[in-house]
Design an enzyme around this catalytic site. Structure first.
Site, PDB file in Angstrom:
ATOM      1  N   PRO A   2       0.822  -1.211   0.000  1.00  0.00           N
ATOM      2  CG  PRO A   2      -0.647  -1.506   1.765  1.00  0.00           C
ATOM      3  CD  PRO A   2       0.637  -1.991   1.210  1.00  0.00           C
ATOM      4  CD  GLU A   3       3.918   2.792  -3.741  1.00  0.00           C
ATOM      5  OE1 GLU A   3       3.958   3.904  -4.287  1.00  0.00           O
ATOM      6  OE2 GLU A   3       4.529   1.808  -4.184  1.00  0.00           O
ATOM      7  CE  LYS A  59       4.998   5.167   0.904  1.00  0.00           C
ATOM      8  NZ  LYS A  59       6.222   4.355   0.737  1.00  0.00           N
ATOM      9  NE  ARG A 268      14.027  -1.673  -1.117  1.00  0.00           N
ATOM     10  CZ  ARG A 268      14.273  -1.228   0.097  1.00  0.00           C
ATOM     11  NH1 ARG A 268      13.850  -0.068   0.469  1.00  0.00           N
ATOM     12  NH2 ARG A 268      14.947  -1.964   0.941  1.00  0.00           N
TER      13      ARG A 268
END
Length: 278
Positions: A2-3, A59, A268
């Site tokens: 979830p962002e 967030k 990332r």
DNA sequence: CCTGCTACCTGATGGC
DNA sequence: TGCCATCAGGTAGCAG
């Protein structure tokens, strides 16, 4: 994961469901989810309190209580589940998804559960939201009126970092994660490796527009269908519709047919099109 | 202040 | 078939 768009959709939907209800009881089933607090701190903070509102900060999801608030962060895999009737721990067959629940908030009209099998997510009680350094230090919200092209220019101003890393820095812009940072840079036709401070004013404007567009569009996707706290699949259904580059390594760019590349930045994965992102 | 690195955690994946 | 090593990813905390 979830962002901002997912959390915003969850906040809007959950608000209608729980606002005005009282937390009758709080069970901490996996204390790792409340670390570094103690289960007792959370329980004492929330039990008997009325939920006055639900909002998003970056967030983070906040349940505003009569006294203090609960801050939830989903990190990678955290989710919320909902049961209309009080969950029964004995008798009867377990309900379809026999998922383990880390923290259960038993409300007047049902039970809200926080679930995170990987145990990265956190649930805390705070006297004030700003008592959490993570919340206190959040940068500007990209969906707020203050998020202007000029503001983006200022943020870029002194940063020597790569663009993608800056976009993911929650103390600068709150809410972009690995997925939407890649998506926004693709939309803006900017190379994620560019030094942030080297963008021209025109490129900064393009970036601003792309960030807002990508988040708004993703939010629309997350609201249709609206969050369903009984269905764990919902949490991924919004993202999938919105993705243009993320997780498309080796496949053709949807804009120029170039080959999408995956590189590593700050440990990332970043996805971009070397052909049309300059 | 700014930047970069690592630990945290576990399901999924791939090699042998 | 089964076991084991590796990896992903947001943030806090630490180091330079």
């Amino acid at each position: 994961m979830p962002e901002l768009p997912e959390v915003e959709a969850v906040a809007r939907t959950l608000r209608r469901r729980v606002a005005g209800q009282r937390v009758v009881r709080c069970r901490v089933l996996h204390s790792i989810a409340v670390r570094p607090q103690s289960p007792a701190t959370l329980r004492r903070g929330v039990e008997g309190q009325r939920i006055e509102g639900v909002e998003r900060r970056g967030k983070y999801l906040l349940l505003r209580l009569a006294r203090g608030c609960v801050a939830l962060h989903f990190r990678l895999d955290g989710q919320l589940v909902w049961f209309d009737s009080p969950a029964r721990s004995t008798g009867g067959r377990p309900r379809r998804p026999a998922r383990h629940i880390d923290v259960a908030f038993e409300l007047t009209g049902g039970t809200l559960g926080f679930v995170d099998r990987r145990h990265f997510g956190r649930v805390q009680w705070l006297a004030r939201a700003e008592d959490s350094p993570g919340i206190r230090n959040l940068g500007i919200d990209p969906l707020s009126p203050g998020f202007t092209p000029e503001r983006v220019q200022t943020l870029l101003g002194k940063a020597r970092r790569a663009l993608k890393l800056l976009l993911m820095d929650q103390t600068r812009i709150a809410g972009l994660g690995n997925i939407y940072a890649s998506e926004a840079l693709w939309r803006a036709r900017l190379d994620p490796r560019r030094r942030a401070a080297r963008l021209s004013p025109q490129e900064a404007r393009r970036l601003h527009k792309a960030i807002v567009y990508v988040l708004r569009r993703a939010l629309e996707c997350c609201l249709h269908p609206a969050p369903d706290f009984r269905n764990p699949e919902w949490w991924f259904s919004g993202v999938e519709k919105a993705l243009r580059v993320y997780d498309r390594e080796g496949r053709p760019c949807r804009r120029c047919r170039g080959r999408i590349r995956r590189i590593e930045q700050g440990g990332r994965s970043t996805y971009f099109c070397p052909c049309c992102q300059k």
